[in-house]
Design an enzyme around this catalytic site. Structure first.
Site, PDB file in Angstrom:
ATOM      1  N   GLN A 191      -9.696  -7.182   7.569  1.00 32.40           N
ATOM      2  CA  GLN A 191      -9.237  -5.796   7.466  1.00 32.40           C
ATOM      3  C   GLN A 191      -8.818  -5.471   6.038  1.00 32.40           C
ATOM      4  O   GLN A 191      -8.503  -4.321   5.736  1.00 32.40           O
ATOM      5  CB  GLN A 191      -8.045  -5.579   8.408  1.00 32.40           C
ATOM      6  CG  GLN A 191      -8.356  -5.771   9.877  1.00 32.40           C
ATOM      7  CD  GLN A 191      -7.101  -5.739  10.730  1.00 32.40           C
ATOM      8  OE1 GLN A 191      -6.517  -6.759  11.042  1.00 32.40           O
ATOM      9  NE2 GLN A 191      -6.649  -4.549  11.092  1.00 32.40           N
TER      10      GLN A 191
ATOM     11  N   SER B  85      -1.458  -7.618  12.643  1.00 34.43           N
ATOM     12  CA  SER B  85      -0.606  -7.149  13.734  1.00 34.43           C
ATOM     13  C   SER B  85      -1.435  -6.748  14.944  1.00 34.43           C
ATOM     14  O   SER B  85      -0.900  -6.510  16.024  1.00 34.43           O
ATOM     15  CB  SER B  85       0.222  -5.945  13.269  1.00 34.43           C
ATOM     16  OG  SER B  85      -0.640  -4.870  12.917  1.00 34.43           O
TER      17      SER B  85
ATOM     18  N   HIS C 222     -13.062  -2.590   6.148  1.00 35.48           N
ATOM     19  CA  HIS C 222     -12.586  -1.394   5.450  1.00 35.48           C
ATOM     20  C   HIS C 222     -13.115  -1.301   4.022  1.00 35.48           C
ATOM     21  O   HIS C 222     -12.585  -0.549   3.206  1.00 35.48           O
ATOM     22  CB  HIS C 222     -11.051  -1.361   5.460  1.00 35.48           C
ATOM     23  CG  HIS C 222     -10.480  -1.267   6.838  1.00 35.48           C
ATOM     24  ND1 HIS C 222      -9.380  -1.997   7.253  1.00 35.48           N
ATOM     25  CD2 HIS C 222     -10.867  -0.546   7.924  1.00 35.48           C
ATOM     26  CE1 HIS C 222      -9.116  -1.725   8.518  1.00 35.48           C
ATOM     27  NE2 HIS C 222     -10.010  -0.853   8.947  1.00 35.48           N
TER      28      HIS C 222
ATOM     29  N   ASN D  82       0.732 -14.856  13.141  1.00 34.57           N
ATOM     30  CA  ASN D  82       1.275 -13.649  12.514  1.00 34.57           C
ATOM     31  C   ASN D  82       2.781 -13.802  12.394  1.00 34.57           C
ATOM     32  O   ASN D  82       3.412 -14.456  13.223  1.00 34.57           O
ATOM     33  CB  ASN D  82       0.930 -12.403  13.350  1.00 34.57           C
ATOM     34  CG  ASN D  82       1.100 -11.116  12.564  1.00 34.57           C
ATOM     35  OD1 ASN D  82       0.577 -10.982  11.452  1.00 34.57           O
ATOM     36  ND2 ASN D  82       1.844 -10.172  13.102  1.00 34.57           N
TER      37      ASN D  82
ATOM     38  N   PHE E 296       0.822  -1.224   0.000  1.00 34.46           N
ATOM     39  CA  PHE E 296       0.000   0.000   0.000  1.00 34.46           C
ATOM     40  C   PHE E 296       0.846   1.260   0.000  1.00 34.46           C
ATOM     41  O   PHE E 296       0.562   2.220  -0.697  1.00 34.46           O
ATOM     42  CB  PHE E 296      -0.912  -0.016   1.231  1.00 34.46           C
ATOM     43  CG  PHE E 296      -1.731   1.234   1.417  1.00 34.46           C
ATOM     44  CD1 PHE E 296      -1.283   2.255   2.226  1.00 34.46           C
ATOM     45  CD2 PHE E 296      -2.951   1.378   0.791  1.00 34.46           C
ATOM     46  CE1 PHE E 296      -2.035   3.409   2.406  1.00 34.46           C
ATOM     47  CE2 PHE E 296      -3.709   2.527   0.959  1.00 34.46           C
ATOM     48  CZ  PHE E 296      -3.250   3.533   1.770  1.00 34.46           C
ATOM     49  N   ARG E 297       1.901   1.253   0.787  1.00 32.24           N
ATOM     50  CA  ARG E 297       2.650   2.486   0.981  1.00 32.24           C
ATOM     51  C   ARG E 297       3.752   2.714  -0.054  1.00 32.24           C
ATOM     52  O   ARG E 297       4.329   3.768  -0.109  1.00 32.24           O
ATOM     53  CB  ARG E 297       3.246   2.534   2.392  1.00 32.24           C
ATOM     54  CG  ARG E 297       2.146   2.558   3.432  1.00 32.24           C
ATOM     55  CD  ARG E 297       2.626   2.988   4.795  1.00 32.24           C
ATOM     56  NE  ARG E 297       1.487   3.111   5.673  1.00 32.24           N
ATOM     57  CZ  ARG E 297       0.777   4.229   5.818  1.00 32.24           C
ATOM     58  NH1 ARG E 297       1.079   5.299   5.151  1.00 32.24           N
ATOM     59  NH2 ARG E 297      -0.256   4.241   6.630  1.00 32.24           N
TER      60      ARG E 297
END
Length: 235
Positions: free
Chosen positions: A95, A181, A113, A205, A29-30
């Site tokens: 999520q 997370s 979301h 995780n 995403f980033r």
């Protein structure tokens, strides 16, 4: 121990986070292949950007939609869908906005979301497939702006999805976290709701989470797709 729990439980609920999606090869995403290294995604993917910097907003989400189209659900998504059909799991809380759980065949999914698989008109609410973004069509028949059906920065989460997630968490007798997370609210509250209502809590995780202390079992450093395939074979 865990396999026995899966076999014995009557109401299994799954919560998935980013670790579930990365195995499908989704661009981060980033970074989005480095295109947004100089930009803060929280500014581009926001209500303010949709209203004030709409070209950059459309460009950002078009790249996300195109990235999504190059990927597909992995074996882990398919296994969860199969387990739902067999009645082994009751629901999924996610999520993630990739829509891969539904694409794989899961039906009872609370998308906290929203989803990138759909866009809708900011003015009249009409829904379209995300192919509109792929073809650079950003305007509704009514003239309104088409936006992805995801929660933007500055917006509230969809009330129906949050309510569904809370209700499912309360019913769970086995609650399994896959690839989250657990650092974001309200998603990190659902494992605690399940635990408070007597559920056996498992957290899977790559890295430890702040909620590991509440878990009955934790698994770190494992790819979720591979782990689910192992469980499926043993079950």
């Amino acid at each position: 121990m865990l396999l026995n729990k899966i076999k014995e439980s009557n109401y299994i609920v799954i919560l998935t986070g980013a670790g579930m999606s990365t195995e499908s090869g989704l661009p981060d995403f980033r970074s989005s292949e480095g295109l947004w290294e100089q930009e803060d995604p929280s500014r581009i993917a926001s209500v303010e950007a949709l209203n004030r910097d709409v070209e950059k907003f459309f460009d950002f989400y078009r790249h996300r939609v195109l990235g999504l189209r190059d990927c597909k659900p992995h074996a882990g998504h398919e296994i969860l869908a199969k387990w739902e059909k067999k009645g082994m799991i009751k629901s999924i809380i996610t999520q993630n906005v990739d829509g891969f759980h539904k694409e794989a065949g899961s039906e009872k999914v609370a998308e906290l979301h929203g989803t990138l698989q759909k866009v809708h008109c900011q003015s009249c609410g009409k829904r379209y497939d995300n192919s509109t973004y792929a073809s650079e069509q950003y305007t509704c028949d009514c003239g309104g702006k088409l936006r992805p059906s995801v929660v933007l920065f500055g917006e509230m989460l969809p009330e129906d999805a949050v309510m569904q997630a809370a209700e499912e968490s309360e019913k769970a007798d086995l609650f399994i976290v896959l690839g989250s997370s657990l650092s974001v609210t309200p998603a990190n509250q659902f494992p605690l709701i399940a635990k408070q209502n007597g559920a056996y809590l498992v957290i899977v995780n790559m890295e430890p989470t702040d909620l590991d202390i509440y878990a009955d079992e934790t698994i770190h450093g494992r790819k979720i797709g591979e782990l689910l395939q192992e469980w499926d074979k043993q079950l």
